[in-house]
Structures are given as C-alpha cells and as structure tokens.
Design a protein around this motif. Structure first.
Motif, PDB file in Angstrom:
ATOM      1  N   ASN A 283       0.809  -1.221   0.000  1.00 54.83           N
ATOM      2  CA  ASN A 283       0.000   0.000   0.000  1.00 54.83           C
ATOM      3  C   ASN A 283       0.848   1.281   0.000  1.00 54.83           C
ATOM      4  OD1 ASN A 283      -2.609  -1.340   0.243  1.00 54.83           O
ATOM      5  ND2 ASN A 283      -1.924  -1.917   2.282  1.00 54.83           N
ATOM      6  N   THR A 285       3.562   4.281  -1.290  1.00 53.40           N
ATOM      7  CA  THR A 285       3.810   5.108  -2.477  1.00 53.40           C
ATOM      8  C   THR A 285       5.105   4.636  -3.141  1.00 53.40           C
ATOM      9  OG1 THR A 285       5.118   6.706  -1.228  1.00 53.40           O
ATOM     10  CG2 THR A 285       2.719   7.068  -1.323  1.00 53.40           C
ATOM     11  N   PRO A 286       5.319   4.976  -4.414  1.00 57.12           N
ATOM     12  CA  PRO A 286       6.572   4.588  -5.081  1.00 57.12           C
ATOM     13  C   PRO A 286       7.814   5.044  -4.323  1.00 57.12           C
ATOM     14  CG  PRO A 286       4.994   5.389  -6.701  1.00 57.12           C
ATOM     15  CD  PRO A 286       4.384   5.638  -5.357  1.00 57.12           C
ATOM     16  N   GLN A 287       7.764   6.227  -3.720  1.00 57.32           N
ATOM     17  CA  GLN A 287       8.914   6.742  -2.975  1.00 57.32           C
ATOM     18  C   GLN A 287       9.179   5.907  -1.718  1.00 57.32           C
ATOM     19  OE1 GLN A 287       8.793  10.731  -1.056  1.00 57.32           O
ATOM     20  NE2 GLN A 287      10.409  11.270  -2.524  1.00 57.32           N
ATOM     21  N   THR A 288       8.097   5.530  -1.039  1.00 53.94           N
ATOM     22  CA  THR A 288       8.241   4.683   0.151  1.00 53.94           C
ATOM     23  C   THR A 288       8.797   3.317  -0.216  1.00 53.94           C
ATOM     24  OG1 THR A 288       6.405   5.812   1.245  1.00 53.94           O
ATOM     25  CG2 THR A 288       7.022   3.641   2.099  1.00 53.94           C
ATOM     26  N   LYS A 289       8.337   2.758  -1.339  1.00 53.63           N
ATOM     27  CA  LYS A 289       8.853   1.469  -1.785  1.00 53.63           C
ATOM     28  C   LYS A 289      10.344   1.548  -2.087  1.00 53.63           C
ATOM     29  CE  LYS A 289       4.560  -0.431  -3.701  1.00 53.63           C
ATOM     30  NZ  LYS A 289       3.855  -0.922  -4.900  1.00 53.63           N
TER      31      LYS A 289
END
Length: 331
Positions: A283, A285-289
């Motif tokens: 769940n 965001t791309p930045q968190t991933k």
C-alpha cells in the motif's frame, strides 16, 4: 493415580518433555493397573510428540487407539496427535483416516489437504517382484530451484550445486525472457542444461556463485508480481487424484478454500511481522517502496525504512540487533 504417573503429568504440563517421557515410561513398566497404564502410554505419546520422536509416539497411540471412541473427552486430541505422528512417519493413509474422523476446523482441513497432496505425489506401490534396486541420485538430479521477487528485482536460486565447481557453472542471460544454465560436473560426461522461458520481461541481470548455490538477480521491466517463474507453469493442469473408486479432487476449489482459511487465521510471531511488512509495501507510495528496497538491500537486511528523505541522501549502513555483529559474506 500412582506417583510416577502424577510426576510425569506435571512435567508434561511444564513442557519438560524429556523428563516426562522418562517418568511415564517408568510408570508404564511398573503399573499393575490397565487403566493407569493406558493413561501413562497416552501421555507418553504427547511427550514424544513434544520431542519430535514421531515413530515412538505413533507406536504409543497405535497401542491404545482401539480402546478410544468418539464419545471420550480425549478422542479429539489423541486422534489429531496420532494423525500428525503418522504424517511425519509417512503413513499417509492412516493419517488421512485420523483427520477424516475429526471436526471440520480450519486446522484439520489444512492437514487433510497436506495429506492428500502427499498421497497424490506418492508413486504407485510395487509388488516384491516389481521392486527395483534404489538408484542413487546423480549430481544433476540433486539440483533444484527457488525464486523470490522484491519490487523490480527477481532472484533465481540454483540450489544443490555444491559438487559442481564454480568455474564449471555457466549462466547466459538474454533479455527480455530467457536465462540458460550450463553446469558441468567432473563426474558426468555431459553438462546439465536448462533454459528458463520466464513469466515476465527483464532488462538486465547479474550472477553470483557460492560453493552451495548460484544466485541470478534480474531487473524486471515492471514491479508487477510474477505469479510463477516460467510461462509454462501457468498452463500446467492439476494432476488427477489417486484414490480408487472416487472422483478426482477439485484442487482449484481446495486451493481457494485453503486461501480463505489462511486469510481468516490470525498470524502470530514472525508470520505476523512479515505480513505487516508486506501490507506496508503493497500500500506504499513509489517513494516509500524505493526507501524500503534501498534500506533493506544496502543494510544487508538489518534495516527497513520507509523514509526516503532520510535514506535517499546516503548509503544505509548495517545495523545488527544488540549482541550480534555484522560480517560481510565472502564467497
């Protein structure tokens, strides 16, 4: 109740299985009362299960099982433990009978599914005249494969390669879909060759050899999860059941039922922690991933951060748990 039996039950309650086994065995040998003797045998079976001595536990439960009926309070537990012992002793038919006699709890249904799968994979029984000498596995037959995916990285592990020198292992990576192995054992005339027609596309890859395995890391074209390693795996049809006189099991239906059961069960310990991390990643965001992948890979699996502002500025150093020391692995 004699004192030895009482002491054995106390040890069993406190999970001192080895001590309980010794006390209950002595109680069995000295008992002059059949009822107390059967009680000692039953609880010795539980102690042996705690010690994972399944063959002896199976013998204990087998010796008293004919005297147990479904109206007795101990029926459920003895039948379940007897079934588990039979499963680990590869007496799958007896294990199946045990779990078929129990209630339809999620756990019992999961065991039944495991037993059916083992029965399905078991080779047909041979007569004495048909039995062939046991053939020792070749070097290549000991090879097996596993894979896992994290975001845009997919790792294929070739395991069981310890007897094949690293210099004799060749891996050819041909984007976007093909990886080919060519392993030559000094004890074999011809090489082992396998080509993977991969499920999804990749852009590049790298290879790392260690004594025991070869790891192939591929950079996938997208972060979409691969449902299988190869395209051919998707088209595989389920194998037929092996029970004579009955219809083949609908494994797709069983699989869906099992998934629902697993989803309904509340995970504990490491399983709960892993599920939490999976949920956060799914769940995110791309930045968190990116932050999670970068921190996990650079720290050697000791740090997992979701803060890109923090980890994006510099390399994430290993941070092992208290009392442990991080060492770089040399192949």
């Amino acid at each position: 109740m004699n004192s030895l039996l009482f002491q054995g039950l106390q040890s069993l309650i406190y999970e001192k299985y080895a001590k309980a086994n010794d006390q209950l065995l002595e109680a069995i040998e000295k008992s002059t009362n059949d009822e107390e003797k059967n009680e000692a045998i039953k609880h010795r079976g539980f102690a042996l299960m705690g010690l994972k001595r399944y063959k002896e536990a199976q013998a204990c439960f087998e010796s008293i099982y004919s005297q147990i009926d479904s109206s007795m309070d101990c029926f459920e537990r003895i039948t379940r433990e007897y079934g588990i012992a039979c499963f680990y002793c590869e007496s799958f038919a007896t294990a199946g009978k045990c779990f078929s006699a129990l209630n339809d709890s999620k756990s019992n249904q999961r065991w039944l599914r495991k037993i059916k799968r083992e029965l399905e994979l078991a080779p047909p029984k041979q007569t004495i005249a048909e039995k062939q000498p046991i053939k020792k596995k070749t070097v290549y037959e000991k090879l097996y494969f596993s894979h896992f995916q994290m975001g845009n990285e997919l790792v294929i592990n070739v395991m069981g390669a310890r007897s094949i020198p690293i210099e004799n292992r060749q891996v050819t990576i041909e984007a976007p879909f093909t990886v080919t192995l060519s392993f030559q054992s000094p004890n074999e005339d011809s090489p082992f060759v396998k080509s993977f027609n991969l499920f999804g596309a990749f852009t590049s890859g790298s290879v790392r050899h260690t004594t025991a395995k070869t790891a192939i890391t591929l950079n996938t074209a997208s972060a979409d999860t691969w449902t299988s390693l190869e395209k051919s795996d998707v088209k595989e049809t389920s194998r037929q059941g092996v029970y004579s006189g009955r219809q083949p099991d609908d494994w797709d239906k069983i699989d869906q039922s099992a998934k629902k059961s697993f989803a309904a069960e509340k995970p504990e310990g490491d399983q709960a922690l892993n599920q939490l991390f999976e949920s956060i990643y799914a769940n995110a965001t791309p930045q968190t991933k990116m932050a999670m992948r970068k921190s996990f890979i650079e720290s050697g699996g000791t740090v997992l951060s979701t803060n890109w502002d923090e980890v994006g500025k510099q390399r994430v150093e290993p941070s092992p748990p208290p009392g442990m020391e991080y060492k770089k692995y040399d192949s």
